[in-house]
Design a protein around this motif. Structure first.
Motif, PDB file in Angstrom:
ATOM      1  N   ILE A  99      16.433   0.301  -6.479  1.00 32.28           N
ATOM      2  CA  ILE A  99      17.168   0.374  -5.208  1.00 32.28           C
ATOM      3  C   ILE A  99      16.448   1.301  -4.226  1.00 32.28           C
ATOM      4  O   ILE A  99      16.195   0.948  -3.077  1.00 32.28           O
ATOM      5  CB  ILE A  99      18.628   0.835  -5.430  1.00 32.28           C
ATOM      6  CG1 ILE A  99      19.369  -0.219  -6.274  1.00 32.28           C
ATOM      7  CG2 ILE A  99      19.345   1.034  -4.091  1.00 32.28           C
ATOM      8  CD1 ILE A  99      20.824   0.093  -6.521  1.00 32.28           C
ATOM      9  N   LEU A 100      16.079   2.481  -4.734  1.00 30.49           N
ATOM     10  CA  LEU A 100      15.364   3.436  -3.873  1.00 30.49           C
ATOM     11  C   LEU A 100      14.034   2.855  -3.396  1.00 30.49           C
ATOM     12  O   LEU A 100      13.662   2.960  -2.227  1.00 30.49           O
ATOM     13  CB  LEU A 100      15.114   4.740  -4.638  1.00 30.49           C
ATOM     14  CG  LEU A 100      16.358   5.598  -4.918  1.00 30.49           C
ATOM     15  CD1 LEU A 100      15.963   6.856  -5.666  1.00 30.49           C
ATOM     16  CD2 LEU A 100      17.075   5.939  -3.600  1.00 30.49           C
ATOM     17  N   MET A 101      13.336   2.210  -4.335  1.00 31.18           N
ATOM     18  CA  MET A 101      12.011   1.700  -4.009  1.00 31.18           C
ATOM     19  C   MET A 101      12.087   0.576  -2.976  1.00 31.18           C
ATOM     20  O   MET A 101      11.350   0.579  -1.984  1.00 31.18           O
ATOM     21  CB  MET A 101      11.368   1.185  -5.289  1.00 31.18           C
ATOM     22  CG  MET A 101       9.898   1.027  -5.191  1.00 31.18           C
ATOM     23  SD  MET A 101       9.258   0.910  -6.870  1.00 31.18           S
ATOM     24  CE  MET A 101       8.189  -0.462  -6.668  1.00 31.18           C
ATOM     25  N   ASN A 135       0.817  -1.204   0.000  1.00 28.67           N
ATOM     26  CA  ASN A 135       0.000   0.000   0.000  1.00 28.67           C
ATOM     27  C   ASN A 135       0.854   1.259   0.000  1.00 28.67           C
ATOM     28  O   ASN A 135       0.657   2.163  -0.815  1.00 28.67           O
ATOM     29  CB  ASN A 135      -0.833   0.015   1.282  1.00 28.67           C
ATOM     30  CG  ASN A 135      -2.310  -0.071   1.000  1.00 28.67           C
ATOM     31  OD1 ASN A 135      -2.804   0.618   0.112  1.00 28.67           O
ATOM     32  ND2 ASN A 135      -2.995  -0.909   1.728  1.00 28.67           N
ATOM     33  N   ALA A 136       1.820   1.292   0.931  1.00 23.58           N
ATOM     34  CA  ALA A 136       2.682   2.465   1.052  1.00 23.58           C
ATOM     35  C   ALA A 136       3.533   2.645  -0.212  1.00 23.58           C
ATOM     36  O   ALA A 136       3.728   3.761  -0.697  1.00 23.58           O
ATOM     37  CB  ALA A 136       3.583   2.313   2.277  1.00 23.58           C
ATOM     38  N   THR A 137       4.015   1.531  -0.762  1.00 26.14           N
ATOM     39  CA  THR A 137       4.849   1.604  -1.963  1.00 26.14           C
ATOM     40  C   THR A 137       4.059   2.141  -3.145  1.00 26.14           C
ATOM     41  O   THR A 137       4.521   3.023  -3.876  1.00 26.14           O
ATOM     42  CB  THR A 137       5.397   0.202  -2.306  1.00 26.14           C
ATOM     43  OG1 THR A 137       6.020  -0.332  -1.148  1.00 26.14           O
ATOM     44  CG2 THR A 137       6.405   0.286  -3.435  1.00 26.14           C
ATOM     45  N   LEU A 138       2.879   1.604  -3.328  1.00 28.83           N
ATOM     46  CA  LEU A 138       2.057   2.056  -4.452  1.00 28.83           C
ATOM     47  C   LEU A 138       1.654   3.517  -4.269  1.00 28.83           C
ATOM     48  O   LEU A 138       1.612   4.286  -5.230  1.00 28.83           O
ATOM     49  CB  LEU A 138       0.827   1.162  -4.608  1.00 28.83           C
ATOM     50  CG  LEU A 138       1.118  -0.228  -5.197  1.00 28.83           C
ATOM     51  CD1 LEU A 138      -0.116  -1.120  -5.096  1.00 28.83           C
ATOM     52  CD2 LEU A 138       1.551  -0.132  -6.666  1.00 28.83           C
ATOM     53  N   ALA A 139       1.384   3.871  -3.022  1.00 27.65           N
ATOM     54  CA  ALA A 139       1.022   5.270  -2.762  1.00 27.65           C
ATOM     55  C   ALA A 139       2.190   6.188  -3.134  1.00 27.65           C
ATOM     56  O   ALA A 139       1.990   7.270  -3.706  1.00 27.65           O
ATOM     57  CB  ALA A 139       0.641   5.452  -1.305  1.00 27.65           C
ATOM     58  N   ARG A 157      -3.528   3.702 -12.072  1.00 27.30           N
ATOM     59  CA  ARG A 157      -4.886   3.449 -12.544  1.00 27.30           C
ATOM     60  C   ARG A 157      -5.597   2.614 -11.513  1.00 27.30           C
ATOM     61  O   ARG A 157      -5.210   1.480 -11.264  1.00 27.30           O
ATOM     62  CB  ARG A 157      -4.845   2.641 -13.843  1.00 27.30           C
ATOM     63  CG  ARG A 157      -4.506   3.452 -15.066  1.00 27.30           C
ATOM     64  CD  ARG A 157      -4.537   2.584 -16.291  1.00 27.30           C
ATOM     65  NE  ARG A 157      -5.745   1.757 -16.292  1.00 27.30           N
ATOM     66  CZ  ARG A 157      -6.131   1.008 -17.313  1.00 27.30           C
ATOM     67  NH1 ARG A 157      -5.406   0.978 -18.411  1.00 27.30           N
ATOM     68  NH2 ARG A 157      -7.220   0.285 -17.251  1.00 27.30           N
ATOM     69  N   GLY A 158      -6.592   3.159 -10.919  1.00 28.86           N
ATOM     70  CA  GLY A 158      -7.358   2.377  -9.960  1.00 28.86           C
ATOM     71  C   GLY A 158      -6.983   2.667  -8.529  1.00 28.86           C
ATOM     72  O   GLY A 158      -6.355   3.670  -8.224  1.00 28.86           O
ATOM     73  N   ASP A 159      -7.361   1.757  -7.670  1.00 32.48           N
ATOM     74  CA  ASP A 159      -7.388   1.972  -6.237  1.00 32.48           C
ATOM     75  C   ASP A 159      -6.182   1.287  -5.588  1.00 32.48           C
ATOM     76  O   ASP A 159      -5.969   0.096  -5.748  1.00 32.48           O
ATOM     77  CB  ASP A 159      -8.714   1.363  -5.765  1.00 32.48           C
ATOM     78  CG  ASP A 159      -8.939   1.493  -4.290  1.00 32.48           C
ATOM     79  OD1 ASP A 159      -8.133   0.945  -3.529  1.00 32.48           O
ATOM     80  OD2 ASP A 159      -9.929   2.132  -3.921  1.00 32.48           O
ATOM     81  N   VAL A 160      -5.383   2.078  -4.870  1.00 33.18           N
ATOM     82  CA  VAL A 160      -4.144   1.559  -4.287  1.00 33.18           C
ATOM     83  C   VAL A 160      -4.403   0.362  -3.348  1.00 33.18           C
ATOM     84  O   VAL A 160      -3.678  -0.634  -3.384  1.00 33.18           O
ATOM     85  CB  VAL A 160      -3.386   2.682  -3.540  1.00 33.18           C
ATOM     86  CG1 VAL A 160      -2.305   2.114  -2.632  1.00 33.18           C
ATOM     87  CG2 VAL A 160      -2.765   3.648  -4.534  1.00 33.18           C
ATOM     88  N   GLY A 161      -5.444   0.453  -2.546  1.00 33.40           N
ATOM     89  CA  GLY A 161      -5.771  -0.639  -1.623  1.00 33.40           C
ATOM     90  C   GLY A 161      -6.063  -1.943  -2.351  1.00 33.40           C
ATOM     91  O   GLY A 161      -5.612  -3.015  -1.957  1.00 33.40           O
ATOM     92  N   LEU A 162      -6.791  -1.829  -3.449  1.00 37.78           N
ATOM     93  CA  LEU A 162      -7.133  -3.029  -4.210  1.00 37.78           C
ATOM     94  C   LEU A 162      -5.918  -3.623  -4.901  1.00 37.78           C
ATOM     95  O   LEU A 162      -5.755  -4.831  -4.973  1.00 37.78           O
ATOM     96  CB  LEU A 162      -8.182  -2.693  -5.268  1.00 37.78           C
ATOM     97  CG  LEU A 162      -9.571  -2.458  -4.729  1.00 37.78           C
ATOM     98  CD1 LEU A 162     -10.501  -2.057  -5.852  1.00 37.78           C
ATOM     99  CD2 LEU A 162     -10.066  -3.725  -4.056  1.00 37.78           C
ATOM    100  N   LEU A 163      -5.073  -2.749  -5.434  1.00 38.88           N
ATOM    101  CA  LEU A 163      -3.879  -3.240  -6.102  1.00 38.88           C
ATOM    102  C   LEU A 163      -2.987  -3.972  -5.114  1.00 38.88           C
ATOM    103  O   LEU A 163      -2.437  -5.029  -5.414  1.00 38.88           O
ATOM    104  CB  LEU A 163      -3.102  -2.076  -6.718  1.00 38.88           C
ATOM    105  CG  LEU A 163      -3.888  -1.177  -7.659  1.00 38.88           C
ATOM    106  CD1 LEU A 163      -2.997  -0.057  -8.182  1.00 38.88           C
ATOM    107  CD2 LEU A 163      -4.458  -1.976  -8.799  1.00 38.88           C
ATOM    108  N   SER A 164      -2.858  -3.400  -3.911  1.00 37.04           N
ATOM    109  CA  SER A 164      -2.022  -4.043  -2.889  1.00 37.04           C
ATOM    110  C   SER A 164      -2.590  -5.406  -2.533  1.00 37.04           C
ATOM    111  O   SER A 164      -1.852  -6.394  -2.454  1.00 37.04           O
ATOM    112  CB  SER A 164      -1.977  -3.199  -1.626  1.00 37.04           C
ATOM    113  OG  SER A 164      -1.699  -1.869  -1.952  1.00 37.04           O
ATOM    114  N   ALA A 165      -3.904  -5.457  -2.322  1.00 38.72           N
ATOM    115  CA  ALA A 165      -4.533  -6.734  -1.980  1.00 38.72           C
ATOM    116  C   ALA A 165      -4.334  -7.730  -3.126  1.00 38.72           C
ATOM    117  O   ALA A 165      -4.037  -8.902  -2.906  1.00 38.72           O
ATOM    118  CB  ALA A 165      -6.018  -6.541  -1.698  1.00 38.72           C
TER     119      ALA A 165
END
Lengths: 236, 236
Positions: free
Chosen positions: B214-216, B144-148, B157-165
């Motif tokens: 590396i940063l990510m 979640n934090a990474t995608l955010a 594209r779309g919802d960060v919570g859903l992508l993480s799940a």
């Protein structure tokens, strides 16, 4: 004019009926509750019978829970099959979207029993996959068969078994995610689920999106038609 | 010249030590076995203590199991953090591939305890998601934090919570799939997992693959550094 015989219920019929009544009572008791908080006493009372009678029909508490889970699971599969068979959209991208909405709707209907399903499926995964080997869940098998048939006409990148497992997990994960959100988000989750499915499909089976969705979904429905071993039919 | 004091073990230290010994004993007993087949008697005997002592340290069998699971989970997170922090590849596609191999290796090391983890996580999902709300698993939170953070520089594209799940389920599903295969397939599974991850990432976060891996990964490792509440530190 025929003479009506008195209705005679055989011992076997009685046994089947009591077993079914116990399964229904257990299911009602498990609704919205942690399975560990439900006693056999409570289930027996709910079914209007004795604890002793429970153990005539089930060798253990676990066997009774397995029977309830099997009934719920059959219901889930039946509704998925109906959704697949009733599908009239030829375009695969649109059809997948329709199916993801259907899927979340089906799960919404079974929501009070989802904790029970989740725990039981974790146990089954543990036991079956780690000890017996092989993913036995019908939905994974269905995806396996579908991807294998797609491989005839499209180029599949990678391993059909892994793709099936990946897709099945994705749908499961989206469902879990949907439960933690307000009901109004269901359409949003369904759209995202379809989008992620299409992204995977495009990557792993280039050309798959040109397949005729009606033919494909019908084959999937056919696959789910294979009768699952019903817990109702084996009262012993 | 200093005078050496005799070693004095306080009651509190003793209590912590006994609790840790019980947790280790329980873990040894759960290795490769169905948790339901392990009695408290057996665990107490293994720890060289009494059943009564178990209930001094844990209010219930479930609380002890939760302690074991928490220890194993912390180990998993720590190894994931090391894999993320030790990563030297800038190219995200290559780095994701390296991570997927690492991940399956970590799970291989914990394999005797995976049934326990699976069942416990199903219970947690049930209870937390359905009753309390919100996905609390650290890996999902990390994603979640990474995608955010990706959303700052790329178009999500779309919802960060859903992508993480979705991503978390995909990795979980691939792991389950890997368990059902011969160990020699592990590399194949890891490659497929990386491939599916990249397909999803490209679709949901166009441009994400240009991020510096590396940063990510360092940010992800940092996220996992937040100490999980350890079961060892709260003896009662």
């Amino acid at each position: 004019m025929s003479v009506r015989k008195p209705v005679r219920v055989s011992r076997k019929e009685q046994k089947v009926a009591t077993r079914a009544r116990l399964l229904d009572a257990a299911r009602a008791c498990f609704r919205d509750r942690d399975e560990r908080d439900v006693s056999i006493q409570e289930i027996a009372a709910h079914a209007g019978t004795s604890v002793g009678s429970v153990y005539v029909h089930f060798t253990s508490r676990e066997e009774m829970i397995a029977g309830v889970v099997s009934d719920i699971h059959s219901e889930l599969l039946e509704r998925m099959r109906d959704a697949l068979a009733g599908q009239t959209e030829r375009d695969l991208a649109e059809a997948v979207k329709g199916l993801s909405h259907h899927y979340l709707g089906i799960l919404r209907g079974l929501r009070p029993y989802l904790p029970l399903l989740a725990i039981h499926s974790a146990r089954t995964v543990s036991v079956d996959v780690l000890r017996v080997g092989g993913a036995t869940a019908p939905l994974v098998q269905m995806l396996n068969a579908t991807l294998a048939s797609l491989a005839v006409t499209t180029r599949i990148r990678g391993d059909v078994g892994l793709l099936s497992a990946g897709l099945a997990s994705l749908w499961r994960g989206a469902a879990i995610s949907a439960w933690s959100r307000p009901a109004t988000d269901e359409a949003l989750v369904a759209d995202a689920l379809a989008d992620m499915t299409l992204a995977l499909l495009e990557r792993v089976a280039p050309g798959a999106l040109e397949a005729d969705a009606i033919l494909m979904f019908r084959a999937m429905a056919q696959f789910l038609k294979t009768p699952a071993s019903s817990s109702r039919s084996s009262p012993g």
